[in-house]
Design an enzyme around this catalytic site. Structure first.
Site, short mmCIF file in Angstrom:
data_model
loop_
_atom_site.label_atom_id
_atom_site.label_comp_id
_atom_site.label_asym_id
_atom_site.label_seq_id
_atom_site.Cartn_x
_atom_site.Cartn_y
_atom_site.Cartn_z
N CYS A 138 39.78 41.60 36.21
CA CYS A 138 38.75 41.18 35.25
C CYS A 138 38.78 42.01 33.96
CB CYS A 138 37.37 41.24 35.88
SG CYS A 138 36.99 42.80 36.69
N GLN A 141 33.20 49.24 31.77
CA GLN A 141 33.11 48.10 32.68
C GLN A 141 31.73 47.96 33.32
OE1 GLN A 141 37.72 48.90 33.92
NE2 GLN A 141 36.53 47.72 35.38
N LYS A 190 46.35 48.71 37.88
CA LYS A 190 46.34 47.25 37.67
C LYS A 190 46.33 46.94 36.18
CE LYS A 190 43.52 46.40 41.79
NZ LYS A 190 42.19 46.08 42.27
N HIS A 217 32.63 43.20 30.40
CA HIS A 217 33.50 44.38 30.25
C HIS A 217 33.90 44.52 28.78
CE1 HIS A 217 33.55 44.72 34.48
NE2 HIS A 217 34.75 44.28 34.76
N ASN A 236 33.00 39.41 32.87
CA ASN A 236 33.88 39.73 34.00
C ASN A 236 33.76 38.77 35.17
OD1 ASN A 236 31.34 41.40 33.95
ND2 ASN A 236 31.92 41.79 36.06
N THR A 237 32.57 38.21 35.42
CA THR A 237 32.49 37.29 36.57
C THR A 237 32.75 35.85 36.16
OG1 THR A 237 30.11 36.85 36.49
CG2 THR A 237 30.81 38.80 37.70
P1 NAP Z 1 31.65 41.10 46.75
O1 NAP Z 1 30.43 40.81 45.97
O2 NAP Z 1 31.70 42.40 47.46
O3 NAP Z 1 31.90 39.90 47.78
C1 NAP Z 1 32.92 39.97 48.76
C2 NAP Z 1 32.96 38.68 49.57
O4 NAP Z 1 33.99 38.81 50.55
C3 NAP Z 1 31.68 38.38 50.32
O5 NAP Z 1 31.49 36.98 50.42
C4 NAP Z 1 31.97 38.96 51.70
O6 NAP Z 1 31.24 38.31 52.74
C5 NAP Z 1 33.43 38.63 51.85
N1 NAP Z 1 34.08 39.53 52.78
C6 NAP Z 1 34.12 40.88 52.78
N2 NAP Z 1 34.82 41.34 53.84
C7 NAP Z 1 35.25 40.24 54.53
C8 NAP Z 1 36.00 40.04 55.72
N3 NAP Z 1 36.49 41.08 56.43
N4 NAP Z 1 36.24 38.78 56.13
C9 NAP Z 1 35.77 37.73 55.43
N5 NAP Z 1 35.02 37.85 54.30
C10 NAP Z 1 34.78 39.09 53.86
O7 NAP Z 1 32.92 41.09 45.81
P2 NAP Z 1 33.13 40.29 44.44
O8 NAP Z 1 32.74 41.14 43.30
O9 NAP Z 1 32.51 38.95 44.57
O10 NAP Z 1 34.72 40.20 44.38
C11 NAP Z 1 35.43 39.26 45.16
C12 NAP Z 1 36.92 39.40 44.85
O11 NAP Z 1 37.13 39.10 43.47
C13 NAP Z 1 37.47 40.82 45.06
O12 NAP Z 1 38.80 40.72 45.49
C14 NAP Z 1 37.39 41.43 43.67
O13 NAP Z 1 38.33 42.47 43.48
C15 NAP Z 1 37.73 40.23 42.80
N6 NAP Z 1 37.19 40.27 41.43
C16 NAP Z 1 35.90 40.62 41.19
C17 NAP Z 1 35.41 40.58 39.89
C18 NAP Z 1 34.00 40.96 39.56
O14 NAP Z 1 33.67 41.02 38.36
N7 NAP Z 1 33.12 41.24 40.53
C19 NAP Z 1 36.25 40.20 38.85
C20 NAP Z 1 37.58 39.84 39.13
C21 NAP Z 1 38.04 39.86 40.43
P3 NAP Z 1 29.89 38.95 53.39
O15 NAP Z 1 28.80 38.76 52.38
O16 NAP Z 1 29.70 38.13 54.61
O17 NAP Z 1 30.17 40.39 53.65
#
Ligand code: NAP
Length: 359
Positions: A154, A181, A211, A248, A335-336
């Site tokens: 992001c 960020q 990254k 960001h 970012n999201t």
């Molecule tokens: P998050 O809020 O922590 O959400 C993570 C998700 O993954 C939740 O739905 C969680 O489910 C699930 N999860 C975690 N462990 C798991 C497992 N062992 N098996 C199955 N599901 C699992 O993270 P996020 O910010 O949304 O980010 C999601 C992805 O996008 C990550 O790879 C992150 O690096 C990437 N990303 C994020 C952003 C950003 O700005 N946040 C930007 C670009 C890329 P539960 O709720 O059931 O635990």
């Protein structure tokens, strides 16, 4: 309508995907999945923590129709029940599950699990859509009917969009950058502590700088027919976390190959991406880059939602007094949205229209 699943639906990016896909003209959310912690609950129940607080993050209301959908366990998810999967899982579990789903079904992912694979493009709307042809190589090599196409990190979403017109018009020799960020970039599990973030700046984000220092060269590289030759410039980065909710901000210093005035850079940026914006993709903005002359902008609160979070705002464009052929500016991206969920959905829209030819 194209039936889609959001896997990782309870996280910050999954929630943003729900907002973007609600009333989407091509895609219909039919399945949601997350970890075993959330499985076998309705989505509304899964968002309730033990203390009763809601984990719904977006300012938009959670649609009632989505709140009632059951959440499946990602580990048991049957990919053949949908046409397309948006994977918004953590990278570790994505690495294990995405290849299983890709055997039958296209996967567009915000996780980093596949970004560094030689047969996998990292697509950013309007920047490198020709890299989509690499998907065929991935499918042939791995024997997949589907594919995995990841979004970029992001932090570099705005950087790469702003660098592309500079690269095309003036060449890029090196980039020095510092990111500020937002907290939502760290996700919800476990998320950041208010004690750490309130009235504070954290000068280190684990795993982020490698990254940021490598993905842009791949995204801005050249597709050769079998792979991607990375763009030959270096990036050095410092990534910091600041007490901002979304958006960001990146301070960028670029040394160009050819001399480039701030005025010429502005013109190149403002004119960049018009063809892409006119493709009629539902999540594309009217312009990829907005350049502001106001020295107090861009600011996260004021500018992150430009183009509904899909336009990068560039400001403080000026000559650098130290670097030869040096230019410096500040860029901001959501970012999201651009950097994650909505950018992934925009990628899927492009692939559905031009690669899969489903619409
Ligand atoms: P998050 O809020 O922590 O959400 C993570 C998700 O993954 C939740 O739905 C969680 O489910 C699930 N999860 C975690 N462990 C798991 C497992 N062992 N098996 C199955 N599901 C699992 O993270 P996020 O910010 O949304 O980010 C999601 C992805 O996008 C990550 O790879 C992150 O690096 C990437 N990303 C994020 C952003 C950003 O700005 N946040 C930007 C670009 C890329 P539960 O709720 O059931 O635990």
């Amino acid at each position: 309508m194209i039936k889609v699943a959001i896997i990782g639906a309870t996280g910050i990016v999954g929630q943003q995907a729900i907002v973007t896909l609600t009333n989407h003209p091509w895609f219909q959310i039919t399945k949601l999945a997350a970890s075993a912690r959330s499985a076998r609950k309705t989505y509304g129940e899964a968002l309730r923590e033990a203390n009763g607080a809601s984990r719904w993050w977006c300012p938009e209301e959670l649609p009632a129709s989505v709140a009632q959908l059951p959440v499946e366990n990602a580990a048991d998810f049957d990919p053949t029940t949908v046409d397309l999967i948006f994977s918004t899982l953590d990278a570790g579990v994505a690495k294990e599950l995405e290849p299983k789903w890709a055997q039958t079904t296209p996967v567009v992912s915000t996780a980093s699990a596949f970004r560094y694979e030689d047969d996998t493009p990292i697509l950013i709307g309007g920047v490198n859509m020709d890299h989509a042809a690499l998907i065929k190589v991935q499918q042939e090599r791995r024997g997949w009917k589907g594919f995995v196409v990841p979004k970029s990190n992001c932090t570099i979403a705005g950087l790469v969009v702003s660098l592309k017109p500079i690269l095309d018009n003036f060449g890029v020799k090196q980039v020095i950058m510092t990111s500020l960020q937002a907290m939502s970039g760290a996700g919800r599990t476990p998320g950041l502590s208010a004690m750490d973030m309130t009235e504070n700046v954290v000068p280190y984000i684990p795993g982020e700088e490698p990254k940021v220092e490598t993905e842009p060269q791949k995204i801005l590289g050249t597709f050769t027919g079998e792979g991607i030759t990375h763009a030959p410039f270096g990036i050095t980065a410092t990534c910091t976390r600041v007490p901002v909710l979304d958006g960001h901000l990146v301070a960028v210093f670029v040394q160009t190959e050819k001399p480039c005035t701030p005025e010429a850079a502005k013109e190149a940026m403002v004119n960049f991406g018009k063809d892409f914006c006119q493709l009629g993709l539902p999540s594309a903005p009217d312009q990829l880059i907005a350049v502001t002359d106001d020295p107090f902008r861009p600011q996260p609160r004021m500018d992150r939602d430009r183009g509904d979070g899909m336009t990068v705002t560039v400001g403080r464009l000026r000559q650098d007094p130290v670097l030869e052929n040096g230019l410096k500016y500040v860029c901001l991206s959501h970012n999201t949205k651009l950097g994650a969920a909505k950018g992934a959905i925009q990628t899927a829209e492009y692939l559905v229209k031009y690669y899969l030819k489903w619409v």
